[in-house]
Write a protein that holds these residues in place. Structure first.
Motif, short mmCIF file in Angstrom:
data_model
loop_
_atom_site.label_atom_id
_atom_site.label_comp_id
_atom_site.label_asym_id
_atom_site.label_seq_id
_atom_site.Cartn_x
_atom_site.Cartn_y
_atom_site.Cartn_z
N THR A 111 0.80 -1.21 0.00
CA THR A 111 0.00 0.00 0.00
C THR A 111 0.84 1.27 0.00
N GLY A 112 0.25 2.33 -0.52
CA GLY A 112 0.86 3.64 -0.46
C GLY A 112 0.67 4.32 0.88
N LEU A 118 -1.55 2.20 8.05
CA LEU A 118 -2.00 0.83 7.79
C LEU A 118 -2.27 0.10 9.09
N ASP A 119 -1.37 0.23 10.07
CA ASP A 119 -1.58 -0.48 11.33
C ASP A 119 -2.87 -0.02 12.01
N SER A 124 -8.56 -1.14 13.28
CA SER A 124 -9.95 -0.70 13.27
C SER A 124 -10.84 -1.66 12.50
N ALA A 125 -10.28 -2.35 11.55
CA ALA A 125 -11.06 -3.28 10.74
C ALA A 125 -11.04 -4.69 11.31
N VAL A 130 -4.81 -11.45 10.02
CA VAL A 130 -5.30 -12.02 8.76
C VAL A 130 -4.20 -12.03 7.72
N PHE A 131 -3.38 -10.98 7.71
CA PHE A 131 -2.33 -10.87 6.70
C PHE A 131 -1.01 -11.41 7.24
N ASP A 132 -0.30 -12.09 6.35
CA ASP A 132 0.99 -12.67 6.73
C ASP A 132 2.12 -11.65 6.64
N GLY A 133 1.93 -10.60 5.86
CA GLY A 133 2.96 -9.59 5.70
C GLY A 133 2.39 -8.34 5.08
N SER A 134 3.18 -7.27 5.09
CA SER A 134 2.73 -6.02 4.49
C SER A 134 3.93 -5.13 4.23
N ARG A 135 3.77 -4.22 3.28
CA ARG A 135 4.75 -3.19 2.99
C ARG A 135 4.01 -1.88 2.77
#
Length: 219
Positions: A111-112, A118-119, A124-125, A130-135
């Motif tokens: 994501t931008g 994002l955190d 909040s959602a 649920v997600f294994d990783g993120s950038r």
């Protein structure tokens, strides 16, 4: 069970999973006016969604001098924070993600947004875990540079041929192409789909339901 085609599925956030496009557009417009710039059109403001903040400001407010970008960013965050509780997942997103988890796909966010943003959105959602990783754009290169996907693929040991990127902007689809990955576009977010076809997505979904069904049959 049908064999998986993709081991890693990376999602954009705003406009793909999170119903935030209209609010982001309004916040960009108000922030630009706050610092004395000319209000960008809805199309121009929507176009920058998904970019890193610096890229987005430079594109959406070309008449605002660079030394005002910190103030512009602060005004954007001010307006966005006022609407934070108005934002939510698109209907059907959570069951779609749960179905993919049940098939043992690795799920990631590219994501931008900032890491903090994002955190907060994940919390909040009710999506923590649920997600294994993120950038995010403030911890690696922004879209359409492929580094987000390269880092996620390296983290999970997944080849480009086994990775799928899903997003609502040409920035997402171009990033996937730059990384050598397959892509799916969604038409219900920030960008009109005129520019999608040149980037050869595997599919263009016009709703979360269509995306869910395609993933069940093809991912």
């Amino acid at each position: 069970m049908r064999p998986r085609q993709f081991d890693l599925i990376a999602f954009d956030w705003d406009g793909t999973l999170f119903d935030s496009t209209a609010i982001i557009v309004r916040c960009i417009q108000r922030a630009v006016v706050d610092v004395g710039g000319r209000e960008p059109s809805e199309r121009s403001a929507a176009y920058v969604i998904g970019m890193s903040l610096h890229q987005a400001l430079a594109h959406a407010a070309p008449d605002v001098p660079a030394d005002k970008y910190p103030e512009l960013g602060a005004r954007y965050r001010h307006h966005y924070a006022a609407h934070h509780d108005d934002l939510c997942l698109f209907e059907g997103v959570l069951p779609m993600l749960q179905a993919l988890k049940a098939r043992h796909h690795r799920l990631a966010v590219a994501t931008g947004k900032s890491r903090r943003g994002l955190d907060e959105a994940l919390h909040s959602a009710a999506l923590a875990g649920v997600f294994d990783g993120s950038r995010t754009a403030d911890e690696t290169a922004g879209k359409p540079h492929p580094l987000m996907l390269h880092e996620l693929m390296e983290e999970f040991g997944v080849a480009p041929a086994r990775t799928l990127m899903i997003g609502d902007t040409t920035h997402d689809l171009q990033m996937a192409r730059n990384a050598g990955c397959a892509a799916v576009g969604v038409s219900y977010g920030a960008h009109e789909i005129d520019g999608f076809h040149d980037l050869a997505p595997r599919f263009i979904a016009h709703s979360v339901r269509e995306l869910h069904d395609w993933l069940q049959a093809n991912a």
